[in-house]
Design an enzyme around this catalytic site. Structure first.
Site, PDB file in Angstrom:
ATOM      1  N   GLU A 251       0.706  -1.241  -0.249  1.00  0.00           N
ATOM      2  CA  GLU A 251      -0.055  -0.135   0.071  1.00  0.00           C
ATOM      3  C   GLU A 251       0.875   1.188  -0.110  1.00  0.00           C
ATOM      4  O   GLU A 251       0.712   2.166  -0.531  1.00  0.00           O
ATOM      5  CB  GLU A 251      -0.798  -0.256   1.329  1.00  0.00           C
ATOM      6  CG  GLU A 251      -1.407   1.330   1.819  1.00  0.00           C
ATOM      7  CD  GLU A 251      -2.267   0.898   3.164  1.00  0.00           C
ATOM      8  OE1 GLU A 251      -2.777  -0.195   3.264  1.00  0.00           O
ATOM      9  OE2 GLU A 251      -2.289   1.820   4.066  1.00  0.00           O
ATOM     10  N   LYS A 376       4.663   7.914  28.694  1.00  0.00           N
ATOM     11  CA  LYS A 376       5.065   9.236  28.702  1.00  0.00           C
ATOM     12  C   LYS A 376       5.756   9.558  30.064  1.00  0.00           C
ATOM     13  O   LYS A 376       6.343  10.385  30.287  1.00  0.00           O
ATOM     14  CB  LYS A 376       4.233  10.372  28.225  1.00  0.00           C
ATOM     15  CG  LYS A 376       3.709  10.212  26.865  1.00  0.00           C
ATOM     16  CD  LYS A 376       2.822  11.320  25.954  1.00  0.00           C
ATOM     17  CE  LYS A 376       3.111  11.124  24.608  1.00  0.00           C
ATOM     18  NZ  LYS A 376       1.788  10.146  24.297  1.00  0.00           N
TER      19      LYS A 376
END
Ligand SMILES: CC(=O)SCCNC(=O)CCNC(=O)[C@H](O)C(C)(C)COP(=O)(O)OP(=O)(O)OC[C@H]1O[C@@H](n2cnc3c(N)ncnc32)[C@H](O)[C@@H]1OP(=O)(O)O
Ligand SMILES: CCCC(=O)O
Length: 455
Positions: A251, A376
């Protein structure tokens, strides 16, 4: 030979004039990824908060600069922004409720663009960046063939924004729109085409994953590499391997394909169709990759149905598909696109290729992922979890998943029992999480009392 200059002049308008054509209660489809209109977007955004109301902008993978229709209308007085596939930009804006996801299996985008059953989704205005018109009156879609031609033909108004910097990508088919099919032309400000930074060096875990996959690839294989850092890194290692006579039907045309060409790995001679050419539907990468694709007969862009429809993928023997995921649970359900209710990316073509590669003779699909993810706050999590994070969606159901690979090994999950899957997954989990996963499997009653039967 007929020249199209008169028609060109007649259809030429400014971005501001084009933006004034947009009416309330309409759908605007923007070109995907790096073919998003720039000047039209700026001009349209200036109509935020005016009498223009209820305008849906639909994109596929938004890239910098931040779309002005989002930036200039944070209260969504006029515009609401949708995306068929989330990039980093979409998810950041999504975190503030400024982008809504439209799920799709990517090969179906062609059907949505062409099939009358989906006419309620066809845009009122289709607008994308294209290359300058050629002497035959054609504007090339550059690095985004995808579902562009269908949308352009079926939109009520078709507008192209010319950017001289876009590479001209040969087809294939459906790689262009003709001036006779276009309502208006904007000569844009020729802004630089969005590029990705070059891939970083692989870390040891990624290197190990690549080794485990490369040893499964035969000479003559047809390859698909997915989006994200990991598949591209694996591609770089394929370029450095001893493999030969590889083909491409992917793709996305990735940066690592250029490296494979440089090392003489790609001939495309063993494919069932589109021989001698690498087939792809869009590209997102470095300027070097765009330069490689420019006017290059070695590669051909096609509409997404051509590259992604599972039955078409399956026609090539030895199809190898390599994609990345977010997490997997002990039931072997794969999530590659959300974290809980947070939209991260999209199904995109992942399911298309997992199904298609499995149905190819000797084909294999690999879902490759590092065993852990650091959040994070710096906390380490296992990507293999007892259950998917609540709210996470299943991108690849357990009936479809084939090979999964971490730096601790690989497992072919097809046909395994519920217990066999849990065990295989725990074996390739990070060692620090294995005891907890066994405990969870026992609580979930998917743990066998005996391991005498090996599946
Ligand atoms: C393109 C083709 O040829 S076909 C098919 C390919 N398409 C697909 O595979 C679609 C689904 N897959 C994908 O979209 C991608 O491969 C992904 C999202 C799985 C990985 O892409 P990458 O760009 O390498 O991901 P990256 O590691 O940067 O993480 C993306 C985000 O997800 C977050 N994330 C990743 N893993 C997790 C996790 N386990 N839990 C919570 N959040 C996570 C990251 O923090 C980051 O968010 P941020 O931008 O707020 O920091
Ligand atoms: C637009 C779809 C991108 C992907 O499949 O990753």
């Amino acid at each position: 030979m007929k020249t199209y200059l008169e028609e060109y002049k007649r259809k030429l308008i400014t971005a501001e004039e084009a933006a004034r054509l947009v009416k309330s209660n309409s759908i605007i489809e923007y070109g995907m990824f790096a073919t998003k209109p720039v000047d039209f977007d700026i001009a349209l955004s200036k109509r935020a908060g005016t009498d223009l109301q209820n305008v849906a902008i639909r994109a596929t993978g938004s890239i910098l600069p931040v779309p002005e229709v989002i930036k200039n209308d944070p209260e969504q007085k006029t515009f609401q922004y949708f995306s068929w596939y989330f990039t980093a930009l979409d998810r950041k804006a999504g975190d503030f409720g400024l982008v809504t996801h439209n799920p799709f299996n990517y090969h179906e985008a062609t059907m949505i663009a062409y099939d009358y059953h989906f006419s309620h989704l066809w845009p009122d205005v289709w607008v994308a960046q294209v290359t300058p018109m050629d002497e035959h009156g054609c504007f090339n879609f550059g690095i985004a063939n995808s579902h562009n031609r269908g949308m352009a033909l079926n939109a009520k108004l078709t507008i192209v924004e010319v950017n001289e910097n876009l590479p001209r990508c040969l087809g294939g088919n459906e790689e262009f729109v003709h001036i006779s099919e276009v309502d208006y032309i904007i000569e844009g400000s020729n802004s630089p085409v969005f590029t990705l930074p070059p891939a970083p060096e692989p870390n040891p875990a990624e290197r190990r994953i690549a080794e485990l996959i490369v040893e499964e690839i035969p000479d003559g294989a047809c390859l698909q590499l997915g989006i994200g850092a990991m598949p591209n890194l694996i591609g770089t290692m394929i370029a450095d391997s001893d493999l030969k006579d590889l083909g491409i039907q992917s793709e996305m045309f990735c940066d690592s394909f250029v490296k494979m060409y440089e090392k003489g790995k790609i001939t495309n001679t063993k494919k069932a169709y589109d021989r001698y050419k690498s087939a792809y539907t869009f590209c997102l990468g470095t300027q070097e990759t765009y330069d490689f694709l420019n006017n290059n007969p070695l590669a051909a862009s096609f509409p997404v149905f051509h590259t992604n429809a599972p039955h078409r993928i399956a026609r090539h023997d030895n199809f190898i598909s390599i994609n990345n995921i977010v997490e997997i649970d002990l039931l072997s359900q794969i999530c590659s696109e959300t974290s809980g209710l947070r939209q991260i990316s999209g199904t995109g073509g992942q399911l298309d290729f997992v199904i298609g590669a499995f149905h190819s003779k000797n084909g294999k699909s690999f879902l490759a992922f590092t065993s852990t993810y650091t959040d994070k706050e710096g906390k380490l999590h296992s990507r293999i979890k007892p259950l998917l994070t609540p709210g996470s969606v299943v991108t690849v159901p357990r009936t479809i998943v084939h090979y999964v690979v971490t730096e601790y090994g690989k497992a072919n999950l097809k046909g395994l029992s519920v217990w066999g899957r849990a065990e295989a997954l725990i074996n390739i989990a990070h060692p620090d999480f294995r005891d907890d996963l066994v405990k969870a499997a026992k609580e979930m009653k998917i743990w066998s009392k005996t391991n005498r039967i090996p599946f």
